[in-house]
Write an enzyme that holds these catalytic residues in place. Structure first.
Site, PDB file in Angstrom:
ATOM      1  CG  ASN A 126       2.374   0.003   5.150  1.00  0.00           C
ATOM      2  OD1 ASN A 126       2.493  -1.144   5.574  1.00  0.00           O
ATOM      3  ND2 ASN A 126       2.821   0.380   3.957  1.00  0.00           N
ATOM      4  CE  LYS A 139       6.235   2.097   3.396  1.00  0.00           C
ATOM      5  NZ  LYS A 139       7.036   2.967   2.523  1.00  0.00           N
ATOM      6  CG  HIS A 162       1.663   1.194  -0.226  1.00  0.00           C
ATOM      7  ND1 HIS A 162       2.942   1.257  -0.724  1.00  0.00           N
ATOM      8  CD2 HIS A 162       1.641   1.995   0.865  1.00  0.00           C
ATOM      9  CE1 HIS A 162       3.670   2.050   0.042  1.00  0.00           C
ATOM     10  NE2 HIS A 162       2.903   2.519   1.015  1.00  0.00           N
ATOM     11  CD  GLU A 170       6.648   0.603  -0.402  1.00  0.00           C
ATOM     12  OE1 GLU A 170       6.227  -0.378   0.228  1.00  0.00           O
ATOM     13  OE2 GLU A 170       7.212   1.582   0.133  1.00  0.00           O
ATOM     14  CD  GLU A 201       0.774   6.212   1.094  1.00  0.00           C
ATOM     15  OE1 GLU A 201       1.453   6.202   2.134  1.00  0.00           O
ATOM     16  OE2 GLU A 201       0.557   5.189   0.427  1.00  0.00           O
ATOM     17  N   GLY A 207       8.966   7.282   1.227  1.00  0.00           N
ATOM     18  CA  GLY A 207      10.236   6.569   1.286  1.00  0.00           C
ATOM     19  C   GLY A 207      11.342   7.399   1.917  1.00  0.00           C
ATOM     20  CB  SER A 245       7.734  12.744   3.534  1.00  0.00           C
ATOM     21  OG  SER A 245       8.515  11.875   2.742  1.00  0.00           O
TER      22      SER A 245
END
Length: 261
Positions: free
Chosen positions: A10, A12, A98, A100, A170, A176, A216
């Site tokens: 992704n 982003k 997601h 976020e 995730e 991040g 990660s």
């Protein structure tokens, strides 16, 4: 190879149109020799990059998706993108839920369910993202959170539609810039629970839904994660944003699976 492997990323809010097209051209060139019967490759660019992304030369080698989607076909939803708009671009998949979107933009499990049902009704693959926060992990409710996100997110989905459902786990605390990767043992435990949940909901069809790990993922842990029994693929973050590096990660991961088969 013992199982079909899924590798995706992704982008982003990072690469612009030119960067995205260049990345996709490089990635498809690097991976052109890899059989798509064994490997599924997908990239989820920004909205503004999509009209150019779908025109790349080796489009058939990569599934392209949208980072989000409104669940209504049309209406008074300023700032939203409808499934009909995404169908015009002939996209393959839509990412839903997601972390976020859930935690920064406060989307609910109920809203993710509406998006899943809409995506499936329009023929997209629905990539449902799930994950627990660090606080939920500390409270010992990770499994309950994931089960709830799966059960609500897929409510109303039929076994016949599961061929178009992918799930990406995730952990919110692992993604991040400052994310801490989950250990293979932790990822294995959660993926086993996820698989059991899918089978309890959908029977044998639930055993076939691809379960991807994201959080990660990097060259140092990809091979130990991809070989886990209930991990069907890797949803890679910034470690995938260089096409050559992503190609290397894919090949080493695939080789690790082949060696274990």
């Amino acid at each position: 190879m013992s199982k079909k492997l899924y590798f995706g990323t992704n982008l982003k809010m990072y690469k612009n149109i030119a960067d995205t097209v260049s990345f996709l051209n490089d990635l498809t060139a690097y991976t052109e020799d890899l059989g798509r019967e064994e490997i599924e490759l997908f990239v989820i660019p920004s909205y503004t990059s999509l009209p150019d992304a779908v025109k790349i030369e080796r489009r058939h080698l990569v599934h392209l998706g949208a980072q989000n989607m409104g669940w209504e076909d049309q209406g008074q939803f300023t700032g939203e993108i409808s499934p009909l708009m995404l169908k015009e671009l002939r996209l393959d998949l839509v990412m839903i839920g997601h972390s976020e979107r859930r935690h920064t933009f406060r989307e609910t499990d109920y809203e993710e369910n509406l998006k899943v049902l809409s995506a499936l009704s329009h023929g997209f693959t629905a990539l449902l993202c799930i994950g627990e926060t660090e606080q939920e992990k500390e409270f010992g409710v990770s499994e309950e959170v994931l089960r709830s996100q799966i059960k609500i997110g897929l409510h109303g989905v039929t076994a016949d539609q599961l061929g178009k459902v992918w799930i990406a786990y995730e952990p919110v605390w692992s993604i991040g810039v400052n994310g801490t990767p989950a250990t293979p043992e932790y990822a294995a435990h959660m993926h086993k629970m996820m698989r059991e949940t899918m089978v309890s909901l959908f029977g044998d069809a639930g055993a076939e839904v691809p379960l991807l790990y994201g959080g990660s993922v990097n060259p140092g842990n990809a091979e130990s994660l991809i070989v886990l029994p209930n991990v069907d693929g890797l949803f890679v973050g910034r470690a995938a944003w260089n096409a050559e590096a992503f190609n290397t990660l894919i090949r080493k991961s695939a080789a690790a699976c082949a060696a274990k088969a």
